[in-house]
Design an enzyme around this catalytic site. Structure first.
Site, PDB file in Angstrom:
ATOM      1  N   SER A 265       0.827  -1.207   0.000  1.00  0.00           N
ATOM      2  CA  SER A 265       0.000   0.000   0.000  1.00  0.00           C
ATOM      3  C   SER A 265       0.859   1.254   0.000  1.00  0.00           C
ATOM      4  O   SER A 265       0.331   2.356  -0.078  1.00  0.00           O
ATOM      5  CB  SER A 265      -0.919   0.000   1.222  1.00  0.00           C
ATOM      6  OG  SER A 265      -0.179  -0.223   2.379  1.00  0.00           O
TER       7      SER A 265
ATOM      8  N   HIS B 293      -3.147  -3.402  -5.732  1.00  0.00           N
ATOM      9  CA  HIS B 293      -3.498  -2.960  -4.376  1.00  0.00           C
ATOM     10  C   HIS B 293      -4.991  -3.158  -4.126  1.00  0.00           C
ATOM     11  O   HIS B 293      -5.822  -2.417  -4.663  1.00  0.00           O
ATOM     12  CB  HIS B 293      -3.091  -1.478  -4.226  1.00  0.00           C
ATOM     13  CG  HIS B 293      -3.305  -0.919  -2.871  1.00  0.00           C
ATOM     14  ND1 HIS B 293      -3.447   0.428  -2.624  1.00  0.00           N
ATOM     15  CD2 HIS B 293      -3.386  -1.523  -1.660  1.00  0.00           C
ATOM     16  CE1 HIS B 293      -3.619   0.623  -1.340  1.00  0.00           C
ATOM     17  NE2 HIS B 293      -3.585  -0.542  -0.729  1.00  0.00           N
TER      18      HIS B 293
ATOM     19  N   GLU C 187      -6.303  -0.992  -7.154  1.00  0.00           N
ATOM     20  CA  GLU C 187      -5.421   0.012  -7.744  1.00  0.00           C
ATOM     21  C   GLU C 187      -4.264  -0.748  -8.399  1.00  0.00           C
ATOM     22  O   GLU C 187      -3.620  -1.574  -7.756  1.00  0.00           O
ATOM     23  CB  GLU C 187      -4.890   0.886  -6.592  1.00  0.00           C
ATOM     24  CG  GLU C 187      -4.436   2.251  -6.958  1.00  0.00           C
ATOM     25  CD  GLU C 187      -4.111   3.081  -5.709  1.00  0.00           C
ATOM     26  OE1 GLU C 187      -3.805   2.522  -4.626  1.00  0.00           O
ATOM     27  OE2 GLU C 187      -4.153   4.309  -5.833  1.00  0.00           O
TER      28      GLU C 187
ATOM     29  N   ASN D  97      -3.608   6.194  -1.008  1.00  0.00           N
ATOM     30  CA  ASN D  97      -3.085   6.615   0.290  1.00  0.00           C
ATOM     31  C   ASN D  97      -2.474   8.007   0.280  1.00  0.00           C
ATOM     32  O   ASN D  97      -2.325   8.629   1.336  1.00  0.00           O
ATOM     33  CB  ASN D  97      -2.111   5.572   0.828  1.00  0.00           C
ATOM     34  CG  ASN D  97      -2.880   4.373   1.338  1.00  0.00           C
ATOM     35  OD1 ASN D  97      -3.967   4.527   1.908  1.00  0.00           O
ATOM     36  ND2 ASN D  97      -2.364   3.181   1.124  1.00  0.00           N
TER      37      ASN D  97
HETATM   38  N1  CAA Z   1     -14.339  -9.811   5.246  1.00  0.00           N
HETATM   39  C1  CAA Z   1     -15.348 -10.084   4.400  1.00  0.00           C
HETATM   40  N2  CAA Z   1     -16.547  -9.477   4.440  1.00  0.00           N
HETATM   41  C2  CAA Z   1     -16.734  -8.579   5.428  1.00  0.00           C
HETATM   42  C3  CAA Z   1     -15.738  -8.240   6.354  1.00  0.00           C
HETATM   43  C4  CAA Z   1     -14.490  -8.920   6.235  1.00  0.00           C
HETATM   44  N3  CAA Z   1     -13.469  -8.657   7.034  1.00  0.00           N
HETATM   45  N4  CAA Z   1     -16.234  -7.305   7.196  1.00  0.00           N
HETATM   46  C5  CAA Z   1     -17.491  -7.047   6.811  1.00  0.00           C
HETATM   47  N5  CAA Z   1     -17.784  -7.820   5.745  1.00  0.00           N
HETATM   48  C6  CAA Z   1     -19.053  -7.884   5.011  1.00  0.00           C
HETATM   49  C7  CAA Z   1     -20.138  -8.398   5.913  1.00  0.00           C
HETATM   50  O1  CAA Z   1     -20.133  -9.810   5.980  1.00  0.00           O
HETATM   51  C8  CAA Z   1     -21.368  -7.862   5.215  1.00  0.00           C
HETATM   52  O2  CAA Z   1     -21.652  -8.694   4.110  1.00  0.00           O
HETATM   53  P1  CAA Z   1     -23.191  -8.939   3.683  1.00  0.00           P
HETATM   54  O3  CAA Z   1     -23.644  -7.650   3.038  1.00  0.00           O
HETATM   55  O4  CAA Z   1     -23.106 -10.069   2.723  1.00  0.00           O
HETATM   56  O5  CAA Z   1     -23.916  -9.252   4.939  1.00  0.00           O
HETATM   57  C9  CAA Z   1     -20.890  -6.514   4.659  1.00  0.00           C
HETATM   58  O6  CAA Z   1     -19.465  -6.571   4.652  1.00  0.00           O
HETATM   59  C10 CAA Z   1     -21.299  -5.346   5.528  1.00  0.00           C
HETATM   60  O7  CAA Z   1     -20.821  -5.608   6.839  1.00  0.00           O
HETATM   61  P2  CAA Z   1     -21.591  -5.166   8.176  1.00  0.00           P
HETATM   62  O8  CAA Z   1     -23.074  -5.179   7.912  1.00  0.00           O
HETATM   63  O9  CAA Z   1     -21.072  -5.992   9.293  1.00  0.00           O
HETATM   64  O10 CAA Z   1     -21.076  -3.711   8.482  1.00  0.00           O
HETATM   65  P3  CAA Z   1     -21.171  -2.360   7.710  1.00  0.00           P
HETATM   66  O11 CAA Z   1     -22.386  -2.239   6.871  1.00  0.00           O
HETATM   67  O12 CAA Z   1     -20.906  -1.378   8.752  1.00  0.00           O
HETATM   68  O13 CAA Z   1     -19.922  -2.404   6.689  1.00  0.00           O
HETATM   69  C11 CAA Z   1     -17.670  -2.087   6.105  1.00  0.00           C
HETATM   70  C12 CAA Z   1     -18.642  -2.679   7.126  1.00  0.00           C
HETATM   71  C13 CAA Z   1     -17.852  -2.792   4.758  1.00  0.00           C
HETATM   72  C14 CAA Z   1     -16.269  -2.366   6.620  1.00  0.00           C
HETATM   73  C15 CAA Z   1     -17.974  -0.553   5.932  1.00  0.00           C
HETATM   74  O14 CAA Z   1     -17.964   0.067   7.184  1.00  0.00           O
HETATM   75  C16 CAA Z   1     -16.978   0.155   5.059  1.00  0.00           C
HETATM   76  O15 CAA Z   1     -17.066   0.117   3.839  1.00  0.00           O
HETATM   77  N6  CAA Z   1     -15.981   0.837   5.699  1.00  0.00           N
HETATM   78  C17 CAA Z   1     -14.915   1.523   4.987  1.00  0.00           C
HETATM   79  C18 CAA Z   1     -13.858   0.515   4.612  1.00  0.00           C
HETATM   80  C19 CAA Z   1     -12.714   1.121   3.882  1.00  0.00           C
HETATM   81  O16 CAA Z   1     -12.623   2.322   3.636  1.00  0.00           O
HETATM   82  N7  CAA Z   1     -11.759   0.260   3.520  1.00  0.00           N
HETATM   83  C20 CAA Z   1     -10.541   0.677   2.882  1.00  0.00           C
HETATM   84  C21 CAA Z   1      -9.499   0.848   3.925  1.00  0.00           C
HETATM   85  S1  CAA Z   1      -7.984   1.396   3.238  1.00  0.00           S
HETATM   86  C22 CAA Z   1      -7.240  -0.025   2.681  1.00  0.00           C
HETATM   87  O17 CAA Z   1      -7.715  -1.118   2.819  1.00  0.00           O
HETATM   88  C23 CAA Z   1      -5.971   0.077   1.956  1.00  0.00           C
HETATM   89  C24 CAA Z   1      -4.821   0.756   2.516  1.00  0.00           C
HETATM   90  O18 CAA Z   1      -3.855   0.801   1.800  1.00  0.00           O
HETATM   91  C25 CAA Z   1      -4.736   1.368   3.845  1.00  0.00           C
END
Ligand code: CAA
Length: 310
Positions: free
Chosen positions: A133, A167, A179, A217
């Site tokens: 990342s 990514h 990405e 990032n």
């Molecule tokens: N693995 C797989 N699926 C997952 C999961 C995981 N670790 N965590 C949640 N899910 C799935 C759930 O099972 C659920 O699936 P269904 O729709 O089939 O039921 C779905 O995601 C939604 O989960 P929840 O209902 O429990 O919770 P939510 O609606 O609050 O969503 C979230 C959770 C998807 C994490 C949401 O809060 C979100 O999109 N957050 C932002 C995440 C983000 O920005 N990620 C990028 C981070 S930066 C990065 O990764 C890269 C870097 O370089 C730093």
């Protein structure tokens, strides 16, 4: 004419971590890659990863997102890499993979050592991708040279050309983006096939030059850092900072909650990379973020960050 990825065997290095596990999941369920070798530091870690994989399959079957047959086929495509744990040098034993995706710890030395081993044991036809990342993909590609290749020899030139950045975002099964970061050395054919693979995994692709933090990032980490500085200077409570962004801008998580989700050490580390590699003080990680990392408050994974998770 659409490009075919041609990946029949995929290896995922660091397969029991959140990212590696998620990558194996979309490769098995969406791209339907017939053979996926999973590799990590210990068998116990791999078993933990497989248990999470099974849980996700069961959830998707129960929600009607996958048929039981597709779930069974996806599960059957997964095998532990030959030789057991930490067996990178033996990954080719039952036939070399067409692609390896490395999702190991975000540490340059570790990644360089992995890519050197892979380049020394796998044919030039194997695409080598890193899920980094923040680390320079060109630097990682430069380490993808076989152990005994002479400097300037065709092998020393050709091997880095099969290396690039792919990514993924956490949680991989949910986030729709990949990405794609070609290194300076990456060939067009490798870039095209990697794009076709990521699309087969159900992802939309954006392309970024190999610059610090890429696009994602470079924008996200200063945003998170600014939120920490707003908290640090008493602009608002953590709840109000997060609620402002969630309800005012429709972000799924506020920046402080997202920082906890990513890991405060990771946010700090990427901030340091941005600062060091650009020399621009606007990327300096906030003092509070550094102190929280010092305290071992790393967010969700340690049970405490801006919020408590116990
Ligand atoms: N693995 C797989 N699926 C997952 C999961 C995981 N670790 N965590 C949640 N899910 C799935 C759930 O099972 C659920 O699936 P269904 O729709 O089939 O039921 C779905 O995601 C939604 O989960 P929840 O209902 O429990 O919770 P939510 O609606 O609050 O969503 C979230 C959770 C998807 C994490 C949401 O809060 C979100 O999109 N957050 C932002 C995440 C983000 O920005 N990620 C990028 C981070 S930066 C990065 O990764 C890269 C870097 O370089 C730093």
């Amino acid at each position: 004419m659409s490009i075919k990825h041609g990946i029949k065997t995929l290896a995922v290095v660091g397969a029991s971590g959140q990212m590696g596990n998620g990558i194996a999941y979309v490769a098995a369920t969406k791209a339907q890659i017939p053979r996926i070798l999973i590799c990590d530091q210990s068998d116990a870690q791999l078993d933990k990863g497989l248990a999470f994989f099974d849980k996700l399959l069961a959830k998707d079957v129960s929600k009607g997102k996958l048929t039981q047959d597709d779930a069974d086929r996806a599960r059957a495509s997964l095998t532990k890499a030959p030789g057991g744990a930490a067996s990178l040098a033996e990954i080719h034993q039952d036939g070399p993979p067409d692609m390896v995706i490395e999702a190991a710890t975000e540490n340059l030395n570790i990644k360089q050592s992995i890519f050197k081993t892979l380049a020394s044991t796998l044919p030039l036809s194997t695409i080598l991708a890193t899920n980094t990342s923040s680390i320079s993909v060109s630097k990682i590609a430069a380490s993808a040279v076989p152990e005994n290749a002479k400097a300037g020899s065709p092998e020393a030139w050709q091997s880095p050309a099969r290396t690039l950045g792919l990514h993924f975002f956490n949680p991989v099964p949910v986030m729709k983006l990949v990405e794609l970061i070609p290194a300076l050395q990456t060939s067009k054919d490798v870039t095209d096939r990697a794009r076709a693979f990521a699309e087969a995994c159900g992802k939309t692709i954006t392309v970024s030059a190999d610059t610090p933090g890429f696009v994602s990032n470079r924008l996200l980490i200063p945003f998170i850092n600014e939120a920490v500085m707003a908290l640090e200077s008493g602009v608002a409570t953590k709840e109000d900072i997060d609620t402002t962004l969630k309800l005012g801008m429709n972000h799924p998580m506020g920046p402080l909650q997202l920082a906890d989700f990513i890991g405060l050490d990771t946010c700090y580390y990427i901030g340091e990379v941005l600062l060091r590699e650009t020399g621009d003080s606007k990327y300096r990680p906030s003092v509070l973020l550094g102190r929280m990392v010092d305290a071992g408050w790393l967010g969700k994974k340690s049970g405490k960050g801006f919020y408590d998770y116990n």
